[in-house]
Design a protein around this motif. Structure first.
Motif, PDB file in Angstrom:
ATOM      1  N   VAL A  18      20.422  15.784  -5.913  1.00 33.28           N
ATOM      2  CA  VAL A  18      19.080  16.231  -5.525  1.00 33.28           C
ATOM      3  C   VAL A  18      19.088  16.680  -4.067  1.00 33.28           C
ATOM      4  O   VAL A  18      18.558  17.741  -3.720  1.00 33.28           O
ATOM      5  CB  VAL A  18      18.035  15.109  -5.745  1.00 33.28           C
ATOM      6  N   ARG A  21      21.184  19.946  -3.635  1.00 29.75           N
ATOM      7  CA  ARG A  21      20.450  21.124  -4.114  1.00 29.75           C
ATOM      8  C   ARG A  21      19.361  21.525  -3.121  1.00 29.75           C
ATOM      9  O   ARG A  21      19.115  22.702  -2.916  1.00 29.75           O
ATOM     10  CB  ARG A  21      19.823  20.847  -5.479  1.00 29.75           C
ATOM     11  N   SER A  22      18.713  20.547  -2.543  1.00 26.16           N
ATOM     12  CA  SER A  22      17.637  20.821  -1.599  1.00 26.16           C
ATOM     13  C   SER A  22      18.157  21.516  -0.341  1.00 26.16           C
ATOM     14  O   SER A  22      17.556  22.453   0.153  1.00 26.16           O
ATOM     15  CB  SER A  22      16.937  19.510  -1.210  1.00 26.16           C
ATOM     16  N   SER A  24      18.002  20.463   2.521  1.00 26.97           N
ATOM     17  CA  SER A  24      17.238  20.063   3.703  1.00 26.97           C
ATOM     18  C   SER A  24      16.726  18.641   3.522  1.00 26.97           C
ATOM     19  O   SER A  24      16.853  18.054   2.454  1.00 26.97           O
ATOM     20  CB  SER A  24      16.061  21.022   3.923  1.00 26.97           C
ATOM     21  N   MET A  26      14.525  15.500   2.797  1.00 30.22           N
ATOM     22  CA  MET A  26      13.505  15.257   1.770  1.00 30.22           C
ATOM     23  C   MET A  26      12.903  13.873   1.927  1.00 30.22           C
ATOM     24  O   MET A  26      13.634  12.911   2.168  1.00 30.22           O
ATOM     25  CB  MET A  26      14.128  15.318   0.372  1.00 30.22           C
ATOM     26  N   ASP A  30       9.718  12.798  -2.911  1.00 33.64           N
ATOM     27  CA  ASP A  30      10.220  14.014  -3.560  1.00 33.64           C
ATOM     28  C   ASP A  30      11.509  13.732  -4.328  1.00 33.64           C
ATOM     29  O   ASP A  30      11.738  14.283  -5.399  1.00 33.64           O
ATOM     30  CB  ASP A  30      10.462  15.119  -2.535  1.00 33.64           C
ATOM     31  N   ALA A  34      11.974  14.025  -8.405  1.00 35.53           N
ATOM     32  CA  ALA A  34      13.042  14.820  -9.011  1.00 35.53           C
ATOM     33  C   ALA A  34      13.867  14.012 -10.012  1.00 35.53           C
ATOM     34  O   ALA A  34      14.473  14.588 -10.915  1.00 35.53           O
ATOM     35  CB  ALA A  34      13.952  15.371  -7.918  1.00 35.53           C
ATOM     36  N   THR A  71      18.581  12.993   4.347  1.00 37.91           N
ATOM     37  CA  THR A  71      19.463  14.159   4.397  1.00 37.91           C
ATOM     38  C   THR A  71      20.857  13.741   3.944  1.00 37.91           C
ATOM     39  O   THR A  71      21.329  12.670   4.319  1.00 37.91           O
ATOM     40  CB  THR A  71      19.552  14.701   5.846  1.00 37.91           C
TER      41      THR A  71
END
Length: 128
Positions: A18, A21-22, A24, A26, A30, A34, A71
């Motif tokens: 997760v 993929r982001s 950045s 989170m 969030d 996910a 992160t």
């Protein structure tokens, strides 16, 4: 400085995916959103996984107001290299040919797979 891949569990790798993929930072909510539906995990489970990853140095957390932003510190490529090398070492003595032979014998390789393997081998031969 080369980063060591932390030994992370299968469940922890789902959390890492997760974050990877982001790309950045989170917030935990969030990450929870996910993962809750796809894995039927409780929020507490996901937060425990985040804490384990923090302790392993695979993720970092920065406080923003009343929440933390997470992160990925561990780069996916470093983890993937470590995992694949470990698999080869454990199961095939560190050799790739027996791995390919295994898949060829027990799980038919498609014509596309075989063509791609031939192409990769050709590229490797050209580089040497």
């Amino acid at each position: 400085m080369e980063q060591q891949a932390a030994a992370i569990s299968d469940a922890e790798s789902k959390v890492m995916e997760v974050l990877w993929r982001s790309g950045s930072a989170m917030p935990a909510e969030d990450i929870v959103a996910a993962l809750v539906s796809g894995h039927q995990w409780q929020e507490a489970t996901i937060k425990s996984l985040l804490n384990r990853l923090l302790n392993k140095g695979a993720v970092s957390a920065q406080k923003e107001g009343r929440r933390y932003l997470y992160t990925a510190v561990l780069k996916r490529e470093h983890w993937l290299t470590s995992e694949s090398t470990g698999l080869l070492d454990r199961l095939f003595g560190g050799r790739i040919a027996p791995l390919v032979a295994h898949f060829g014998q027990h799980r038919k390789l498609s014509k596309t797979d075989i063509a791609e393997l031939k192409r990769l081998i050709g590229e490797l031969d050209d580089d040497q």
